[in-house]
Design an enzyme around this catalytic site. Sequence first.
Site, PDB file in Angstrom:
ATOM      1  CB  SER A 241      -0.881   0.012   1.257  1.00  0.00           C
ATOM      2  OG  SER A 241      -1.526   1.261   1.409  1.00  0.00           O
TER       3      SER A 241
ATOM      4  CE1 TYR B  73      -3.710  -2.158   5.203  1.00  0.00           C
ATOM      5  CE2 TYR B  73      -2.792   0.003   4.728  1.00  0.00           C
ATOM      6  CZ  TYR B  73      -3.398  -1.155   4.295  1.00  0.00           C
ATOM      7  OH  TYR B  73      -3.688  -1.321   2.959  1.00  0.00           O
ATOM      8  CB  ALA B  74       1.960   2.204   8.119  1.00  0.00           C
ATOM      9  CB  ALA B  75       4.414  -1.631  10.864  1.00  0.00           C
TER      10      ALA B  75
ATOM     11  CE  LYS C 158      -1.494  -4.194   3.041  1.00  0.00           C
ATOM     12  NZ  LYS C 158      -1.736  -5.290   2.098  1.00  0.00           N
TER      13      LYS C 158
END
Length: 143
Positions: free
Chosen positions: A36, A49-51, A53
């Site tokens: 993402s 979520y960021a980690a 992805k």
Amino acid sequence: MVLVIDTNLTGSFRLAKRAAKGMLRLRRGRIIFISSVVGLLGSAGQVNYAASKAGLVGMARSLARELGSRSITANVVAPGFVETDMTAVLTDDQKSTIKTQVPLGRYAAPDEIASAVTWLAGDGAAYVTGAVIPVDGGLGMGH
């Protein structure tokens, strides 16, 4: 929080590990992770979520180094905002705000993401490995 990491990162690791066994026997294959733009840029309130992805990028690049000698590629597609049921529930104000941040001024259609994956899976991308392909309308450019 843990469920997101288990799904996005641990699940991808387990699937790649299992799929690589057959690819190693064949001495060819393609591993394509869906990350993402959030994994490249970060996002307040979405640390897990960021980690998860972002971890896919490191995983793909490590697999590219480990498996490349056997003609197995490992790459990442990093979509931006996509027209889905999930984004459909956003308010018009939220959608407008997001679109003003995207240089192309719109969301991606699902088939635009699929086209990038199809290309990476095909013969035309046989010499592409360890790459991150952003399909984000320019939102994350420079990453």
